[in-house]
Every structure is written in C-alpha cells, then in structure tokens.
Design an enzyme around this catalytic site. Structure first.
Site, short mmCIF file in Angstrom:
data_model
loop_
_atom_site.label_atom_id
_atom_site.label_comp_id
_atom_site.label_asym_id
_atom_site.label_seq_id
_atom_site.Cartn_x
_atom_site.Cartn_y
_atom_site.Cartn_z
N GLY A 1 0.79 -1.27 -0.04
CA GLY A 1 -0.12 -0.05 0.08
C GLY A 1 0.66 1.18 -0.14
O GLY A 1 2.09 1.29 0.14
N GLY B 1 3.71 1.19 8.49
CA GLY B 1 2.87 2.57 7.77
C GLY B 1 1.99 3.05 8.62
O GLY B 1 0.91 3.44 7.94
N CYS C 1 -8.78 -7.89 7.18
CA CYS C 1 -7.92 -8.27 6.04
C CYS C 1 -8.45 -9.78 5.56
O CYS C 1 -8.31 -9.75 4.31
CB CYS C 1 -6.22 -8.33 6.56
SG CYS C 1 -6.36 -9.62 7.82
N CYS D 1 -4.14 -8.89 16.08
CA CYS D 1 -3.15 -9.00 14.99
C CYS D 1 -1.86 -8.21 15.12
O CYS D 1 -0.79 -8.39 14.96
CB CYS D 1 -3.67 -8.67 13.79
SG CYS D 1 -2.50 -8.82 12.22
#
Length: 371
Positions: free
Chosen positions: A7, A117, A189, A93
């Site tokens: 991304g 990020g 996800c 996660c």
C-alpha cells in the site's frame, strides 16, 4: 526492517526512512492463505510490495505467518463470535503478529528496529516509551495499537505519523512510487471485499431464530444466527413494515445467545442502546501498568469515536470498571475500550458487559469487578 504491505502508506514510510539515512529492508507478511474464494488479495499486494522495493532499491523479504495468524488471531475471532460477542481482530493482529512475530523475524534477519506505515507516533518521556496519536486525527490508528508494550514501542518507528494523508499521497506521487494512486484497504484483512455474513457462515453455520421486540417480546421476524449481528446494527434485519409499529428503522439492541433470540428496537439513539458504565478485562497498558488504581481520562469504545470523558477503577484482578460522564451508544462486548490522556494512548481492555438494558451488568460481570 519495514513491514511493506503493498500500500501507499508503507511505501512512503520506506521512502522517508531511506531519505533519513537508514539502512532499510522490506518484509512482506502474508497472514492469510488463499481460501479459494477469489477474494484474497495477498498475491496482488505482494507484487506491489516487490515493485515498491524495486523502485527504491531496497532488499525485499517475504514470510508466511498464516499459521500463526490462524492460531493466534482467527481462532479467537471465531470463539468470540460463537459466544455472541463482536471481536476486533486488528488489535490482536497488531499485538501478536505485526509487533511480535514480525519483530522476532526482523531480528533474525539482522534488523535493529522495525517500522510500519501506521498512523501513530512514538516518543520517550521520563524514562519510558509513549504511544501517541497521529498528527492526522482522521487517520489516527493508535486505537488499534493500544496493546503494544514497552518492548515493541522501543523497537518501532512510525515514519508517517507526523503527516496528513494528503501529504503521504503527494510524496508517493512525487517519488513516482508505483502504488501512489492505489486505493486504501478497508475492513478485516482476511474477509476482503466479500459479504461478511457469507464469510462467517463458512465457520459458524446459520442457526435461525426469532427476532423479537425489546419492548414486549413479540416476534417480528427471523434471523439466521445471533452471532451474525452486532449491537446498533441496522442492515440485514429484513424487517419491513410491522403492523401497529411506526414506519422507522429497526436496530439490534440485544442478543440472547443461549435462547438464539435477537432483540430489536426502533430509533438510532433509543434507550435500549444507552449505557454509562462498562466493565472490561484483559487490560494492557503501554507503560506496563495503569496510571493509578483510580484515574480520570478520556476513552473510545470504537474506532474514530470522539473522546469521551470517564473515570476508571482497576480491580485487584486487573479488571476495569469504567464510568462515563455522558451516555454511550451501542457499547459492544468483545470490542476494545481504549484510554487517552491528551495525545497519549494509555492502553485499553476488552469490553465484557455494560449497564445497558441487555448489557449484562446486572449479573456476574458487575459482581466480579465490585469484589
């Protein structure tokens, strides 16, 4: 070692680290194996991550953490839904995979620190590391990172935490990064773009039951399984006009898992959804301990919620009793309550029960905290 996701955010994080003079490598984490549905985008994301590393001339590594994710995150996710709660897998996660398994693997590969990020910041004050909100309040992800402890915070950089999203996009375009126009990923996800209920039904088969009015218990319709719904939800009830009722939307206000009954009421802010108190467990504190046994702060019970003033009392077993200054809508067991003091994220816990009418605080949860 930068966690490259494919991304734009992780791509710009790599760019900034490189410009700051760091020796940067990228590691792509695959946390979910293709389940044959065609909805898994891992291979597409991997190709984009490779392209970013190639454009910047940094080493690329890839690891498959799907087995650890299944046992450390997904099995808990299913167990919570089976119990009628609404879990937040992103929190688990981050704690178990992105800032533990990934950190361990990065060290094996020779890295001194990791970076991601995420929109958040870290600093060191009075001998300890602090997790801070991102400069861009609309993108701040500290809510999902609240379970990180001192070891993870000490080893982590968030290169884009001081930037607004628009500037991140502009930097990516100016540097001709191949993902500068890529759409941001949203949602959980491993579910991707598919229908959530269809996905969950693969693991938790439908168990039809009654939809009942919270007011008088009358049967209004049928549902496919109480674990498919969450408090405050409006979509998917398939309740049209009900004789003798106002022509207004219906909302989920309670779940009886044992009886397989879904309770609903009309009105977005109806009284059945309001609470001023919750109890929570599994607390984690970024400083390794709570600020005090009793303290005032602000809290969020869902992502992007405005800060809510509250008082917190820590029980002898670490459980929390949280009382809000103003009523809160649809506070949901299984979700996280996350605490802040100005810009600092103090930590959080998993919501067990509330004093809403179907919130469960009249039973054992309240008694345990009081004890």
């Amino acid at each position: 070692m930068l966690g490259v996701s494919g991304g734009v955010d992780s791509a710009v994080a790599a760019l900034l680290l490189q410009r700051a003079g760091h020796d940067v490598s990228g590691l792509f984490m695959q946390n979910w194996n293709d389940d044959g549905s065609g909805d898994c985008r891992a291979e597409d994301d991997r190709r984009d991550a490779v392209a970013v590393c190639g454009r910047l001339g940094i080493a690329f590594h890839a690891r498959n953490f799907a087995d650890r994710y299944w046992h450390g995150v997904f099995e808990h996710f299913l167990a919570e839904y089976r119990a009628g709660r609404t879990p937040n897998p992103d929190v688990l996660c981050n704690r178990e995979i992105k800032f533990r398994t990934f950190l361990d693997e990065a060290r094996v590969l020779g890295a001194e620190r990791i970076a991601t990020g995420h929109y958040a910041r870290v600093d060191r004050s009075h001998g300890r590391w602090r997790l801070l909100r991102a400069a861009d309040a609309g993108k701040d992800q500290s809510y999902f990172l609240h379970a990180l402890g001192q070891e993870a915070l000490a080893a982590t950089l968030f290169p884009i935490g001081d930037l607004p999203k628009a500037e991140v996009r502009a930097l990516a375009q100016a540097a001709d990064l191949p993902v500068h126009a890529k759409k941001d990923s949203t949602g959980i996800c491993f579910i991707g773009e598919r229908d959530f209920r269809e996905f969950l039904a693969r693991y938790l088969p439908a168990q039809p039951g009654d939809i009942r009015s919270a007011d008088d218990g009358s049967v209004l319709g049928r549902h496919g399984g109480v674990f498919y719904y969450t408090l405050g939800q409006r979509e998917g009830l398939n309740l049209g006009g009900v004789r003798g009722r106002a022509a207004a939307p219906w909302y989920v206000v309670g779940k009886d898992v044992a009886g397989n009954i879904l309770y609903v009421d009309q009105g977005h802010d109806g009284p059945w959804l309001q609470s001023r108190r919750l109890v929570a467990s599994q607390a984690t504190w970024t400083a390794a301990a709570p600020p005090a046994v009793e303290f005032d702060c602000t809290a969020k019970t869902r992502y992007r919620q405005d800060d809510q003033a509250c008082s917190v009392r820590v029980g002898d077993d670490g459980g929390l009793d949280v009382r809000f200054d103003a009523p809160q809508r649809a506070v949901t067991p299984g979700q996280s309550v996350v605490f802040y003091r100005n810009e600092e994220c103090l930590g959080g816990a998993v919501i067990d029960a509330t004093d809403a009418r179907f919130g469960g605080l009249a039973g054992g949860a309240a008694a345990r905290v009081a004890a």
